[in-house]
Design a protein around this motif. Structure first.
Motif, PDB file in Angstrom:
ATOM      1  N   LEU A  94       0.862  -1.190   0.000  1.00  0.00           N
ATOM      2  CA  LEU A  94       0.000   0.000   0.000  1.00  0.00           C
ATOM      3  C   LEU A  94       0.894   1.234   0.000  1.00  0.00           C
ATOM      4  CD1 LEU A  94      -2.681   1.556   0.428  1.00  0.00           C
ATOM      5  CD2 LEU A  94      -2.422   1.163   2.873  1.00  0.00           C
ATOM      6  N   ASP A  95       0.798   2.005  -1.073  1.00  0.00           N
ATOM      7  CA  ASP A  95       1.548   3.268  -1.149  1.00  0.00           C
ATOM      8  C   ASP A  95       0.603   4.413  -0.811  1.00  0.00           C
ATOM      9  OD1 ASP A  95       4.249   2.730  -1.941  1.00  0.00           O
ATOM     10  OD2 ASP A  95       3.432   1.988  -3.827  1.00  0.00           O
ATOM     11  N   ILE A  96       0.907   5.139   0.258  1.00  0.00           N
ATOM     12  CA  ILE A  96       0.061   6.275   0.633  1.00  0.00           C
ATOM     13  C   ILE A  96       0.737   7.547   0.148  1.00  0.00           C
ATOM     14  CG2 ILE A  96      -1.140   7.402   2.555  1.00  0.00           C
ATOM     15  CD1 ILE A  96      -0.537   4.803   4.168  1.00  0.00           C
ATOM     16  N   GLU A  97      -0.019   8.346  -0.573  1.00  0.00           N
ATOM     17  CA  GLU A  97       0.562   9.572  -1.144  1.00  0.00           C
ATOM     18  C   GLU A  97       0.220  10.767  -0.252  1.00  0.00           C
ATOM     19  OE1 GLU A  97      -1.428   9.495  -4.884  1.00  0.00           O
ATOM     20  OE2 GLU A  97      -0.231   7.814  -5.616  1.00  0.00           O
ATOM     21  N   PHE A  98       1.181  11.672  -0.100  1.00  0.00           N
ATOM     22  CA  PHE A  98       0.988  12.841   0.777  1.00  0.00           C
ATOM     23  C   PHE A  98       1.212  14.138   0.010  1.00  0.00           C
ATOM     24  CE2 PHE A  98       2.102   9.330   3.450  1.00  0.00           C
ATOM     25  CZ  PHE A  98       1.316   9.488   4.576  1.00  0.00           C
ATOM     26  N   ASN A  99       0.543  15.181   0.445  1.00  0.00           N
ATOM     27  CA  ASN A  99       0.836  16.505  -0.106  1.00  0.00           C
ATOM     28  C   ASN A  99       1.905  17.181   0.773  1.00  0.00           C
ATOM     29  OD1 ASN A  99      -0.454  17.386   2.172  1.00  0.00           O
ATOM     30  ND2 ASN A  99      -2.306  18.116   1.128  1.00  0.00           N
ATOM     31  N   PHE A 100       2.241  18.402   0.454  1.00  0.00           N
ATOM     32  CA  PHE A 100       3.355  19.056   1.170  1.00  0.00           C
ATOM     33  C   PHE A 100       3.034  19.311   2.643  1.00  0.00           C
ATOM     34  CE2 PHE A 100       1.965  23.439   1.791  1.00  0.00           C
ATOM     35  CZ  PHE A 100       0.842  23.467   0.978  1.00  0.00           C
ATOM     36  N   LYS A 101       1.718  19.278   2.975  1.00  0.00           N
ATOM     37  CA  LYS A 101       1.349  19.501   4.387  1.00  0.00           C
ATOM     38  C   LYS A 101       1.406  18.207   5.196  1.00  0.00           C
ATOM     39  CE  LYS A 101      -2.485  21.826   3.162  1.00  0.00           C
ATOM     40  NZ  LYS A 101      -3.815  22.363   3.303  1.00  0.00           N
ATOM     41  N   GLY A 102       1.682  17.102   4.511  1.00  0.00           N
ATOM     42  CA  GLY A 102       1.722  15.809   5.208  1.00  0.00           C
ATOM     43  C   GLY A 102       0.348  15.179   5.346  1.00  0.00           C
ATOM     44  N   GLU A 103      -0.602  15.630   4.507  1.00  0.00           N
ATOM     45  CA  GLU A 103      -1.931  15.004   4.535  1.00  0.00           C
ATOM     46  C   GLU A 103      -1.988  13.888   3.505  1.00  0.00           C
ATOM     47  OE1 GLU A 103      -4.387  19.114   5.612  1.00  0.00           O
ATOM     48  OE2 GLU A 103      -4.225  18.406   3.540  1.00  0.00           O
ATOM     49  N   PRO A 104      -2.577  12.746   3.887  1.00  0.00           N
ATOM     50  CA  PRO A 104      -2.708  11.680   2.879  1.00  0.00           C
ATOM     51  C   PRO A 104      -3.738  12.095   1.833  1.00  0.00           C
ATOM     52  CG  PRO A 104      -3.752  11.018   4.956  1.00  0.00           C
ATOM     53  CD  PRO A 104      -3.172  12.374   5.183  1.00  0.00           C
ATOM     54  N   ILE A 105      -3.318  12.167   0.577  1.00  0.00           N
ATOM     55  CA  ILE A 105      -4.250  12.651  -0.453  1.00  0.00           C
ATOM     56  C   ILE A 105      -4.692  11.527  -1.380  1.00  0.00           C
ATOM     57  CG2 ILE A 105      -3.545  15.080  -0.515  1.00  0.00           C
ATOM     58  CD1 ILE A 105      -1.691  14.182  -2.906  1.00  0.00           C
ATOM     59  N   GLY A 106      -4.129  10.372  -1.222  1.00  0.00           N
ATOM     60  CA  GLY A 106      -4.518   9.258  -2.079  1.00  0.00           C
ATOM     61  C   GLY A 106      -3.592   8.091  -1.833  1.00  0.00           C
ATOM     62  N   GLY A 107      -3.694   7.119  -2.704  1.00  0.00           N
ATOM     63  CA  GLY A 107      -2.823   5.960  -2.515  1.00  0.00           C
ATOM     64  C   GLY A 107      -2.938   4.999  -3.670  1.00  0.00           C
ATOM     65  N   HIS A 108      -2.181   3.966  -3.580  1.00  0.00           N
ATOM     66  CA  HIS A 108      -2.215   2.941  -4.622  1.00  0.00           C
ATOM     67  C   HIS A 108      -1.889   1.595  -4.003  1.00  0.00           C
ATOM     68  CE1 HIS A 108      -1.002   0.573  -8.126  1.00  0.00           C
ATOM     69  NE2 HIS A 108      -1.911   1.311  -8.751  1.00  0.00           N
ATOM     70  N   ILE A 109      -2.680   0.581  -4.381  1.00  0.00           N
ATOM     71  CA  ILE A 109      -2.433  -0.760  -3.856  1.00  0.00           C
ATOM     72  C   ILE A 109      -1.885  -1.632  -4.974  1.00  0.00           C
ATOM     73  CG2 ILE A 109      -3.552  -2.843  -2.935  1.00  0.00           C
ATOM     74  CD1 ILE A 109      -5.686  -0.933  -1.730  1.00  0.00           C
ATOM     75  N   THR A 110      -0.799  -2.307  -4.682  1.00  0.00           N
ATOM     76  CA  THR A 110      -0.292  -3.303  -5.628  1.00  0.00           C
ATOM     77  C   THR A 110      -0.481  -4.650  -4.955  1.00  0.00           C
ATOM     78  OG1 THR A 110       1.404  -1.703  -6.222  1.00  0.00           O
ATOM     79  CG2 THR A 110       1.708  -3.941  -7.040  1.00  0.00           C
ATOM     80  N   HIS A 111      -1.109  -5.582  -5.645  1.00  0.00           N
ATOM     81  CA  HIS A 111      -1.292  -6.897  -5.019  1.00  0.00           C
ATOM     82  C   HIS A 111      -0.471  -7.934  -5.773  1.00  0.00           C
ATOM     83  CE1 HIS A 111      -4.107  -7.392  -8.311  1.00  0.00           C
ATOM     84  NE2 HIS A 111      -4.158  -8.675  -8.052  1.00  0.00           N
ATOM     85  N   TYR A 112      -0.055  -8.947  -5.037  1.00  0.00           N
ATOM     86  CA  TYR A 112       0.794  -9.973  -5.632  1.00  0.00           C
ATOM     87  C   TYR A 112       0.209 -11.356  -5.392  1.00  0.00           C
ATOM     88  CZ  TYR A 112       4.082  -6.107  -5.223  1.00  0.00           C
ATOM     89  OH  TYR A 112       4.683  -4.880  -5.298  1.00  0.00           O
ATOM     90  N   LEU A 113       0.080 -12.111  -6.448  1.00  0.00           N
ATOM     91  CA  LEU A 113      -0.204 -13.546  -6.406  1.00  0.00           C
ATOM     92  C   LEU A 113      -1.271 -13.958  -5.396  1.00  0.00           C
ATOM     93  CD1 LEU A 113       0.551 -16.346  -7.487  1.00  0.00           C
ATOM     94  CD2 LEU A 113       2.349 -16.465  -5.789  1.00  0.00           C
TER      95      LEU A 113
END
Ligand SMILES: Nc1ncnc2c1ncn2[C@@H]1O[C@H](COP(=O)(O)OP(=O)(O)OP(=O)(O)O)[C@@H](O)[C@H]1O
Length: 545
Positions: free
Chosen positions: A161-180
């Motif tokens: 799970l990659d959580i993306e942040f803006n410059f204020k340190g707020e989580p603004i989105g994310g991306h899930i990579t799943h394996y097998l």
């Protein structure tokens, strides 16, 4: 390291401070702490967690705030400290971080990932993508986790799970990579296991109208894929019951439906696909000797197939033709001899029925796996950032847990291989880093002997004569399992014990696990798994921990 860290606690809060540092003193220290309900211990920058197997009052918003406010290592060891440190690097320095969680099955990785996520969501404030991140986690847990003899909530897929942040340190989105995803489970479970949670949740939580619409029965015993047996024909007599559907399943069904709504998935479409799988799984094929002397495959429970196909808008006759069952056999009474074995052509007839069963199983497991991939895609869509500029990411890798069950096929071999590789990457990175530090500071040090995970992993993946190399070659050439086992026998390696006709043991960091070369490992099946291996590990190795 603050000297006062962990003052008042049992044992030492950082195993690096142990003198002498041996396996015995290390385990003893963990044990002393565990007895006092202290489950976290540092080893330098890494954190060891011992699963308490019961809820402890360790996770509160106040504690998150305390860890965010204080420099690392000034409070007793905690997952919040690791997460808060990673978060501060992301927020204050715009540097992406990754928290890698490893351990064997049931050791508490998924719980740990949940704690990290909770900490990040609290740290980032109420604004942002926190709700969607939690909903995505709930959804994937329902579709990707199952009860095994070791863990009642075992993840059957790897998740980054990659959580993306803006410059204020707020989580603004994310991306899930799943394996097998362990898709074999959809059509094959042993007696002491369950299929994926969502099937039981559906049967337990659906109201009568929904069950009627999906043409389902409430009892899990009505569905072959939910009843523990190692494949083959469905039980004619009641089978030992799998763990009964519980009130928890009913409650979790509501959470799963809420999560689907939160990520924008149409629940009714998804539930129809689940019903299709349950019903098609009940289709049973038997060899038949037709009156005209020909050999065929007779379908039992054809109403299940009709209803299943109706639910998803598939033409049942075409499906049955593809599976090798003559549509005529649906209506015409076929002659199924009591002693088919003694009749001429019995082998051939059994072969075609077996073929139909195996195609049925592959079909339902492929449909499930595609449904899972589609759900991950939908979750990712919901997690897409709102256009605000992303400055850095924090990854949480919840990789597979090592496990060795009574039957271990290709998928479990690959799952254990992944666990081995992650372990090798972590050990290598931490030990190498410590040693570099000692060298840089000019300190006298004695090299610590440690288990060579790299060599264990290389047994499986290094070159054409590795275990997976041989498997790939044998599959590409369409050769059978006997040839595979013979080629393994020619390999002389003390980590590999080959037990003809169809077993081999490979040593891993956790134990020696037995794998069965169980037929039909075609290249088309093996290739995607090998591709995953190529994709997963560079991604893990390329990040800072
Ligand atoms: N920190 C914790 N506090 C309380 N209980 C815990 C904790 N960690 C784990 N557990 C208990 O142990 C069980 C197994 O943990 P978890 O599912 O996280 O293991 P896992 O390592 O992810 O296993 P797998 O690799 O099979 O998915 C949980 O369902 C929970 O009951």
């Amino acid at each position: 390291m603050a000297a006062g860290a962990g003052a008042g606690e049992a044992g030492l809060c950082d195993a690096v401070l142990l003198a002498p540092l041996t396996e015995e003193t290390f385990v003893h220290n963990l044990h002393v702490r565990y007895k006092r309900d202290v489950i976290y211990t540092y080893v330098g920058a890494a954190l060891v967690c011992v699963n308490p197997c019961r809820p402890l009052p360790l996770y509160t918003p106040e504690l998150v705030r305390a860890h965010l406010a204080r420099p690392p290592y000034t409070l007793p060891p905690h997952l919040y400290a690791i997460t808060a440190t990673a978060y501060r690097w992301v927020r204050d320095r715009n540097e992406s971080q990754c928290i890698v969680i490893t351990g064997e099955s049931g050791s508490g990785k998924t719980e740990a990932a949940r704690v990290c996520l909770q900490c990040v969501v609290l740290a980032g404030g109420a604004a942002g993508a926190g709700g969607a991140l939690v909903a995505a986690g709930t959804l994937l847990e329902a579709f990707g986790n199952a009860a095994t003899p070791i863990n009642h909530n075992a993840s059957r897929f790897g998740k980054l799970l990659d959580i993306e942040f803006n410059f204020k340190g707020e989580p603004i989105g994310g991306h899930i990579t799943h394996y097998l995803l362990e898709k074999e489970r959809v059509c094959r479970i042993s007696e002491d296991e369950r299929n994926f949670h969502v099937f039981y949740q559906l049967l337990a939580g659906a109201d009568v109208q929904l069950l009627k619409r999906l043409k389902l029965q409430r009892s899990a015993m009505c569905y072959r894929v939910l009843v523990g047996s190692c494949g083959g024909a469905p039980p004619r007599t009641p089978h030992p019951a799998p763990r009964p559907i519980s009130r928890q399943d009913t409650k979790h069904f509501q959470h799963t439906k809420d999560a689907m709504a939160r990520v924008g998935v149409c629940a009714s479409r998804v539930l129809r696909v689940l019903a299709f799988i349950l019903k098609l799984g009940n289709a049973e094929f038997e060899p038949t000797h037709n009156i005209d002397g020909s050999i065929g495959t007779h379908l039992h429970h054809h109403y299940e197939v009709w209803e299943a196909c109706e639910l998803v808008g598939v033409d049942a006759r075409s499906l049955l033709l593809a599976l090798g069952a003559e549509p005529a056999s649906l209506d015409a009474p076929a002659h199924t001899p009591d002693h088919a074995d003694s009749e001429p052509g019995a082998d051939q007839a059994e072969g075609s029925a077996e073929w139909a069963r195996s195609l049925r199983d592959r079909l339902i497991s492929t449909v499930y796996s595609r449904l899972f991939t589609w759900l991950v895609g939908a979750a990712n869509q919901a997690l897409q950032s709102d256009g605000t500029t992303r400055t850095a990411e924090l990854g949480i890798l919840d990789a597979y847990g090592f496990e060795s069950l009574s039957h271990n096929g290709l998928e479990r071999l690959l799952i254990n291989y992944c666990a081995e590789r992650v372990q090798a990457a972590v050990t290598g990175a931490t030990l190498r880093r410590e040693q570099r530090e000692y060298c840089r500071e000019g300190l006298p040090w004695r090299a610590l002997p440690y288990l060579d995970h790299e060599a264990n992993a290389e047994l499986l993946d290094h070159g054409p004569e590795s275990l997976l190399g041989i498997l790939g070659d044998v599959s590409a050439k369409g050769l059978d399992d006997d040839t595979f086992i013979q080629r393994l026998q020619r390999k002389r390696d003390r980590r590999l014990l080959v037990l003809p006709p169809d077993h081999f043991h490979a040593v891993s960091f956790a134990c020696r696990h037995s794998t069965t070369a169980g037929g039909a490992m075609t290249w088309s099946e093996v290739a995607p798994h090998l591709l995953i291996i190529g994709v997963l590990f560079p991604a893990v190795n390329g990040r800072s921990t």
